[in-house]
Design an enzyme around this catalytic site. Structure first.
Site, PDB file in Angstrom:
ATOM      1  N   GLU A 324       0.790  -5.341  -5.185  1.00  0.00           N
ATOM      2  CA  GLU A 324       0.949  -3.914  -5.789  1.00  0.00           C
ATOM      3  C   GLU A 324       1.849  -4.360  -6.865  1.00  0.00           C
ATOM      4  OE1 GLU A 324       1.958  -1.043  -2.783  1.00  0.00           O
ATOM      5  OE2 GLU A 324       0.053  -1.211  -1.983  1.00  0.00           O
ATOM      6  N   ASN A 367      -2.920  -9.006  -4.951  1.00  0.00           N
ATOM      7  CA  ASN A 367      -3.512  -7.917  -4.331  1.00  0.00           C
ATOM      8  C   ASN A 367      -2.905  -6.750  -4.753  1.00  0.00           C
ATOM      9  OD1 ASN A 367      -5.121  -6.926  -1.931  1.00  0.00           O
ATOM     10  ND2 ASN A 367      -3.021  -6.477  -0.834  1.00  0.00           N
ATOM     11  N   HIS A 402      -8.411   1.195  -0.440  1.00  0.00           N
ATOM     12  CA  HIS A 402      -8.113   2.388   0.430  1.00  0.00           C
ATOM     13  C   HIS A 402      -8.998   3.616  -0.334  1.00  0.00           C
ATOM     14  CE1 HIS A 402      -5.269   0.642   2.920  1.00  0.00           C
ATOM     15  NE2 HIS A 402      -4.722   0.079   1.733  1.00  0.00           N
ATOM     16  N   GLU A 431      -8.185  -4.188   2.370  1.00  0.00           N
ATOM     17  CA  GLU A 431      -7.506  -3.323   3.170  1.00  0.00           C
ATOM     18  C   GLU A 431      -8.402  -2.141   3.167  1.00  0.00           C
ATOM     19  OE1 GLU A 431      -3.629  -2.271   2.033  1.00  0.00           O
ATOM     20  OE2 GLU A 431      -3.120  -4.447   1.506  1.00  0.00           O
ATOM     21  N   ASP A 433     -10.480   1.191   4.048  1.00  0.00           N
ATOM     22  CA  ASP A 433     -10.480   2.196   4.920  1.00  0.00           C
ATOM     23  C   ASP A 433     -11.248   3.404   4.172  1.00  0.00           C
ATOM     24  OD1 ASP A 433      -8.269   2.831   3.838  1.00  0.00           O
ATOM     25  OD2 ASP A 433      -7.079   2.614   5.431  1.00  0.00           O
TER      26      ASP A 433
HETATM   27  C1  XIL Z   1       0.976  -0.080   5.978  1.00  0.00           C
HETATM   28  C2  XIL Z   1       1.020  -0.071   7.162  1.00  0.00           C
HETATM   29  O1  XIL Z   1      -0.372  -0.329   7.835  1.00  0.00           O
HETATM   30  C3  XIL Z   1       1.749   0.706   7.813  1.00  0.00           C
HETATM   31  O2  XIL Z   1       1.897   0.694   9.408  1.00  0.00           O
HETATM   32  C4  XIL Z   1       3.201   0.695   7.397  1.00  0.00           C
HETATM   33  O3  XIL Z   1       3.803   1.803   7.701  1.00  0.00           O
HETATM   34  C5  XIL Z   1       3.166   0.941   6.151  1.00  0.00           C
HETATM   35  O4  XIL Z   1       2.274  -0.134   5.264  1.00  0.00           O
HETATM   36  N1  XIL Z   1      -1.046  -1.076   0.961  1.00  0.00           N
HETATM   37  C6  XIL Z   1      -0.519  -2.465   1.825  1.00  0.00           C
HETATM   38  C7  XIL Z   1      -0.317  -2.514   3.288  1.00  0.00           C
HETATM   39  O5  XIL Z   1      -0.467  -3.445   1.002  1.00  0.00           O
HETATM   40  O6  XIL Z   1       0.704  -3.292   3.322  1.00  0.00           O
HETATM   41  C8  XIL Z   1       0.083  -0.961   3.718  1.00  0.00           C
HETATM   42  O7  XIL Z   1       0.287  -1.061   5.066  1.00  0.00           O
HETATM   43  C9  XIL Z   1      -0.924   0.125   3.538  1.00  0.00           C
HETATM   44  C10 XIL Z   1      -1.109   0.123   1.733  1.00  0.00           C
END
Ligand code: XIL
Length: 657
Positions: A324, A367, A402, A431, A433
């Site tokens: 990020e 990422n 996401h 990641e 979802d």
């Molecule tokens: C999230 C975790 O899933 C949570 O448990 C934590 O509280 C916060 O981070 N982007 C990312 C991940 O790169 O590391 C994040 O993970 C979700 C968003």
């Protein structure tokens, strides 16, 4: 569009509202086991019911206040905020089970914030975890703290307790309950995601307890890659300068190695979940970006990557080296994190160079989220292209994905993938979802059917796209295993989300079928009632009936999987040791000590005194030769709870395994 705010650390802890716990997304929710209460302390018997003070505070059952009945527990003489009523649950809590802890709290005078915490110790090393964060409490009324806790490590001490944020005022505690919902067995007769999607490894992000019990079974059945969701972040691995801690990550990595799963390391560098000391000078003041600050920060970064990288070596095949770093609203496209303001782009250069040196064979990724949004995508493209031009070893672009049920489109996502192909990097979905929500203001007590359908189509379409671009994509990971543990329950706001392939009871959702067999979206979320869907469709492929042929050979495994005062949970597996399939089964046994089955799943039960008969459910009656069927149950007992010693199946005596 989403913007990631500062996120707080959550490992295996999830605080949820009582309403959220009641949510059951499983289509056959009626079959899902009801919660079992293992602790119920109301102090009505005039005792402290096992509670003790954490220091010298005084505990007593009191009639001065009561949430229910006429008594509560009074806690006086607190001399520190961490003093408070504690309950030892070492013998009550089992590893891998998610317990819901609920307490009612009120102050004797004044106001403060109270929180619910757990202390776990192993060999004198203590860890403190927050189950419910600071919540306002006063002397004017009772406040409920409810949260979930899953123990994921071995311990020799375990207790939960209530403490306060700033004052040491006296407290009242009442109606303390702890419950858990018995695990429903995972569906073993549905296709493995990893066997259907074979173009690239399919992964899940996991936290500590998800390698245990049914969660571990679901994980290894369907996935061939994992990403530790929090355990490899800086706050977990190097909480204090030069002090490295692998206690969270090591068990996950060991599990992945033992089960042959690929591992994505997440992440060396991020602006979140990085301890404050990283950006402070030796004297504790904040770095501002002087030449000395920059040198010190880059040194710390190098040291961190060298240590964490070397600890796992080639076991971790891919690393999110930086996470990020893009902010497309900035003129140069770079997020104004402390990393950036102190070092400019050098933190990215250093991170990749050092990572390559320590991990010569790992895929090194950059990422980010929202990489389907054109402005962000292009800013990331420009950065990668510039750095690769300088010879910085970036192998891979990670798209977090996401997303939600109505955003983004496939076309936008396809443009995202196409954009990076000319850069000669591999791409990974890191990641994914699919939130059921399309805005922060929505909040559903139960996932609406139409959202779950849209979600299934989104998964279908996105997976079809990823598979079409198999030559460009080397991994697809979902950010979680099942809907019982998703970061979206607390982000961007607290509400129950359901973004994954399996529901809160680990059963396949339509989303799963979207990935595995879209023709079955919306038709069913459970296993087929007959083998027809996996057969050629010719009815003669079905096993011939043999139930009452007398040829039923069987072997029974009867296990007590949990036991507490007066209650227990059992698990029974019937294995067909014969040469012919069963088309239906009925298992009989005698209890020896008046045990009573109170609830049973994956079958139905009748009990007459000590005689028990369990019949198959609609979907697990057919058991091929060599195959097995399982069911679980809850029972009550008094005095003793011996296992039955003899079983018969369709009237034939079974061997007992
Ligand atoms: C999230 C975790 O899933 C949570 O448990 C934590 O509280 C916060 O981070 N982007 C990312 C991940 O790169 O590391 C994040 O993970 C979700 C968003």
């Amino acid at each position: 569009m989403r913007a990631l705010a500062r996120l707080t650390v959550a490992t295996t802890l999830i605080a949820v509202s009582t309403a959220a716990i009641a949510v059951a997304t499983h289509a056959d929710a009626a079959d899902a086991p009801a919660p079992i209460t293992v602790i119920n302390a109301d102090f009505e018997d005039g005792t402290v019911e096992g509670f003790t003070g954490r220091s010298a505070e005084v505990l007593a059952a009191s009639t001065a206040q009561a949430h229910g009945g006429t008594r509560s527990l009074s806690v006086t003489g607190r001399t520190a905020t961490w003093n408070g009523p504690a309950l030892n649950v070492l013998d009550t809590f089992e590893k891998g089970t998610s317990y819901t802890i609920s307490v009612w709290v009120r102050m004797a005078d004044g106001s403060d914030s109270a929180r619910l915490s757990v202390e776990r110790r192993l060999a004198d090393t203590a860890n403190y975890e927050t189950v419910v964060g600071n919540t306002a409490v006063t002397s004017g009324g009772w406040v409920n703290l409810t949260g979930r806790y899953t123990l994921s490590t071995d311990v020799d001490h375990l207790s939960f307790y209530v403490e306060t944020a700033s004052t040491t005022g006296s407290l009242f505690l009442d109606d303390v309950t702890v419950s858990y919902t018995p695990a429903v067995p995972i569906q073993t007769d549905i296709p493995n995601v990893k066997s259907v999607v074979t173009e690239f490894p399919v992964g899940a992000a996991i936290t500590g307890a998800e390698i245990l019990g049914e969660h571990g079974q679901l994980l290894s059945k369907h996935f061939n890659s994992i990403t530790p969701g929090n355990a490899l972040k800086w706050d977990a691995t190097e909480p204090a300068a030069g002090t490295f801690n692998y206690t969270q990550a090591d068990p996950l990595i060991a599990y992945a190695k033992a089960n042959g799963l690929a591992i994505r390391g997440h992440t060396f560098v991020w602006h979140n979940q990085t301890p404050a000391w990283v950006f402070q000078r030796a004297d504790g003041t904040a770095m501002t970006g002087t030449a000395d600050d920059k040198a010190l920060l880059l040194d710390r970064l190098e040291n961190h990557i060298r240590n964490v990288g070397a600890h796992y070596g080639s076991a971790i095949g891919t690393w999110d080296v930086v996470n990020e770093v893009i902010d497309e609203s900035q003129s140069d496209g770079m997020r104004r994190s402390s990393w950036y303001t102190i070092t400019g782009l050098d933190y990215i250069r250093t991170a990749f160079k050092v990572a390559r040196e320590v991990l010569p064979t790992a895929k090194l990724c950059i990422n980010d989220y929202n990489t389907n949004v054109a402005a962000k995508r292009d800013a990331l493209y420009n950065l990668v292209s510039t750095l690769k031009g300088e010879g910085i070893p970036i192998d891979c672009v990670g798209h977090q994905m996401h997303i939600n049920v109505s955003w983004p489109t496939v076309a936008e996502t396809e443009a995202m993938i196409q954009k990076f192909v000319p850069l000669g990097v591999t791409q990974q979905i890191t990641e994914m979802d699919v939130s059921i929500y399309t805005s922060s203001s929505e909040n559903f007590p139960t996932p609406p059917a139409d959202r779950l359908l849209s979600q299934a189509y989104k998964y279908r379409d996105m997976f079809a796209l990823f598979r079409k671009y198999a030559s460009a994509i080397s991994s697809v990971t979902l950010w979680g295993l099942a809907d019982d543990n998703t970061w979206l329950d607390t982000y961007p706001v607290s509400r129950k989300d359901a973004p994954l392939l399996f529901d809160t009871t680990l059963q396949a959702k339509s989303a799963y079928w979207g990935v595995v067999d879209p023709t079955r979206i919306g038709t069913t979320t459970t296993a087929p009632t007959s083998p027809s869907s996996s057969s050629t469709g010719n009815p003669t492929d079905s096993p011939s009936p043999s139930a009452s042929s007398g040829a039923n050979s069987c072997s029974i495994t009867y296990r007590v999987t949990g036991s507490w005062q007066g209650g227990f949970q059992g698990d029974v597996k019937i294995t067909n040791t014969g040469t012919a399939p069963y088309s239906a089964w009925r298992l009989n046994w005698q209890f020896a000590a008046d045990q009573t089955i109170t609830q049973l799943w994956n079958g139905s039960v009748t009990q007459n005194e000590n005689s028990v008969a369990v019949f198959n459910a609609a979907w697990n009656g057919v058991v091929p030769a060599g195959g097995s069927a399982s069911f679980g149950f809850l029972g009550s007992w008094t005095g003793s709870n011996p296992a039955p010693t003899s079983f018969s199946m369709n009237g034939n005596v079974c061997t007992v395994a």
